[in-house]
Design an enzyme around this catalytic site. Structure first.
Site, PDB file in Angstrom:
ATOM      1  N   HIS A   4      -4.336 -13.475   4.247  1.00 28.09           N
ATOM      2  CA  HIS A   4      -4.356 -13.331   5.842  1.00 28.09           C
ATOM      3  C   HIS A   4      -5.689 -13.779   6.483  1.00 28.09           C
ATOM      4  O   HIS A   4      -5.520 -14.002   7.991  1.00 28.09           O
ATOM      5  CB  HIS A   4      -3.633 -12.524   6.595  1.00 28.09           C
ATOM      6  CG  HIS A   4      -2.472 -11.916   5.986  1.00 28.09           C
ATOM      7  ND1 HIS A   4      -1.529 -12.648   5.598  1.00 28.09           N
ATOM      8  CD2 HIS A   4      -1.878 -10.783   5.866  1.00 28.09           C
ATOM      9  CE1 HIS A   4      -0.219 -11.613   4.988  1.00 28.09           C
ATOM     10  NE2 HIS A   4      -1.052 -10.402   4.771  1.00 28.09           N
ATOM     11  N   ARG A  40      -5.534  -6.201  -6.381  1.00 30.26           N
ATOM     12  CA  ARG A  40      -5.660  -7.012  -4.509  1.00 30.26           C
ATOM     13  C   ARG A  40      -6.501  -5.184  -4.424  1.00 30.26           C
ATOM     14  O   ARG A  40      -6.258  -4.242  -4.935  1.00 30.26           O
ATOM     15  CB  ARG A  40      -4.039  -6.374  -3.932  1.00 30.26           C
ATOM     16  CG  ARG A  40      -4.642  -6.847  -2.651  1.00 30.26           C
ATOM     17  CD  ARG A  40      -2.767  -6.453  -1.619  1.00 30.26           C
ATOM     18  NE  ARG A  40      -2.478  -7.255  -0.150  1.00 30.26           N
ATOM     19  CZ  ARG A  40      -2.502  -6.944   0.505  1.00 30.26           C
ATOM     20  NH1 ARG A  40      -1.543  -5.768   0.884  1.00 30.26           N
ATOM     21  NH2 ARG A  40      -2.266  -7.193   1.926  1.00 30.26           N
ATOM     22  N   SER A  69       0.956  -1.303   0.128  1.00 32.77           N
ATOM     23  CA  SER A  69      -0.155   0.206   0.178  1.00 32.77           C
ATOM     24  C   SER A  69       1.138   1.133  -0.003  1.00 32.77           C
ATOM     25  O   SER A  69       0.298   2.160  -0.985  1.00 32.77           O
ATOM     26  CB  SER A  69      -0.964  -0.247   0.991  1.00 32.77           C
ATOM     27  OG  SER A  69      -0.048   0.383   1.947  1.00 32.77           O
ATOM     28  N   ASP A 115       5.012 -13.197   4.324  1.00 29.88           N
ATOM     29  CA  ASP A 115       4.580 -11.841   4.178  1.00 29.88           C
ATOM     30  C   ASP A 115       5.792  -9.873   4.586  1.00 29.88           C
ATOM     31  O   ASP A 115       5.881  -9.302   5.158  1.00 29.88           O
ATOM     32  CB  ASP A 115       3.536 -11.067   5.478  1.00 29.88           C
ATOM     33  CG  ASP A 115       3.354 -10.024   5.621  1.00 29.88           C
ATOM     34  OD1 ASP A 115       3.105  -9.236   3.730  1.00 29.88           O
ATOM     35  OD2 ASP A 115       2.592  -9.557   6.662  1.00 29.88           O
ATOM     36  N   TYR A 175      -7.735  -7.891   1.273  1.00 30.48           N
ATOM     37  CA  TYR A 175      -7.382  -7.739   2.770  1.00 30.48           C
ATOM     38  C   TYR A 175      -8.636  -7.282   3.168  1.00 30.48           C
ATOM     39  O   TYR A 175      -8.600  -5.842   3.278  1.00 30.48           O
ATOM     40  CB  TYR A 175      -6.120  -6.918   2.440  1.00 30.48           C
ATOM     41  CG  TYR A 175      -5.360  -7.029   3.491  1.00 30.48           C
ATOM     42  CD1 TYR A 175      -5.511  -8.228   4.059  1.00 30.48           C
ATOM     43  CD2 TYR A 175      -4.234  -6.043   4.195  1.00 30.48           C
ATOM     44  CE1 TYR A 175      -5.192  -8.270   5.846  1.00 30.48           C
ATOM     45  CE2 TYR A 175      -3.773  -5.961   4.742  1.00 30.48           C
ATOM     46  CZ  TYR A 175      -3.673  -6.916   5.918  1.00 30.48           C
ATOM     47  OH  TYR A 175      -2.993  -7.206   6.834  1.00 30.48           O
TER      48      TYR A 175
END
Length: 290
Positions: free
Chosen positions: A177, A120, A73, A245, A153
């Site tokens: 996740h 994403r 991000s 990650d 996410y």
């Protein structure tokens, strides 16, 4: 300018367990280098550089063969750092981009040629200011022709609200996740039960069984995470991915050891067949099918 932060170990341990040949670390990032790939002015964090060369050195240290590089991000919709890392990988990396709703089909085609295989959508309010679902859905429909998937996410409290949105996406959906469940609730807790129900009812929805370092209440060796997540791996063995990650955005106050994270894999996937599905077969289907 805010102080730059570092969220990774320079010398993570070498895992005692080694991944199978062709294994994919399916959730990593690159940061910068800022001098070449500036961060977004809207970025909520300002990391130190975590380059492609650093990523590939870690890949080799951990015993993996390939990476999936997910746009962080802090770079907004400028995917050049990811594309550069893929280009340097010699075919050993693919990527997931972040794009604005006004991206053209020609630009999507260019991303595809550069190794992007998914897009994403981020719903974490602490990381993004706006998450326009109607625009996201329109973009998801446009990428279907490329064979891409959608990575989403979010935190567990949004799962029910986002379910109709995920069901409407006409391509594979991959939840980051595990949708950030409350691991302290245990394997029969409300959050993980809601995720299981969603996966049972929607065969196009997958999940990453990553994030022990973020989700565990106990910390290393993450026994609480294993207890909750191993049943997910066993039940949905053809729809799960795993990744370190690295370089662990926003974890500068509790930096995990990537070698210890890798040693979680045989505890989450206790048979060679499950390990191969998790680390080789499933990521190949999403990222290297062509």
């Amino acid at each position: 300018m805010s102080k730059r932060v570092k969220s990774w170990l320079d010398e993570p341990s070498t895992p005692r367990w080694r991944p199978p040949a062709g294994a994919v670390d399916a959730h990593v990032h690159v940061f910068g280098p800022e001098a070449q790939f500036p961060f977004s002015p809207k970025a909520k964090y300002h990391p130190e550089d975590a380059s492609a060369e650093m990523l590939f050195a870690l890949r080799d240290r951990l015993g993996f063969s390939r990476n999936v590089i997910v746009q962080a991000s802090c770079h907004g919709t400028d995917n050049r750092a990811v594309l550069d890392a893929i280009a340097r990988s010699g075919g050993a990396a693919r990527g997931v981009a972040v794009a604005s709703s006004d991206i053209t089909d020609a630009e999507l085609d260019e991303l595809h040629r550069g190794g992007i295989r998914g897009i994403r959508f981020n719903f974490l309010k602490r990381l993004v200011d706006d998450a326009p679902r109607a625009q996201f859905l329109a973009l998801a429909r446009r990428i279907k022709r490329l064979g891409w998937h959608v990575v989403i996410y979010f935190e567990a409290e949004l799962l029910q609200e986002l379910t109709p949105f995920m069901q409407a996406i006409p391509t594979t959906v991959l939840i980051d996740h595990l949708g950030r469940p409350d691991i302290a609730q245990g394997p029969a807790g409300a959050d993980i039960s809601a995720l299981v129900k969603l996966l049972d009812a929607n065969s196009h929805i997958w999940t990453k069984v990553s994030g022990a370092e973020r989700l565990s209440e106990q910390g290393p060796p993450y026994d609480d995470f294993v207890e909750v997540v191993r049943p997910i791996v066993e039940r949905f063995s053809s729809r799960v991915l795993w990744g370190t990650d690295w370089p662990h955005p926003n974890m500068q106050n509790c930096i995990p050891d990537d070698g210890k994270l890798v040693e979680l894999v045989p505890r989450l996937a206790p048979t060679p067949e499950l390990q191969h599905a998790l680390l080789v077969d499933n990521p190949e289907r999403l990222y290297w099918s062509d």
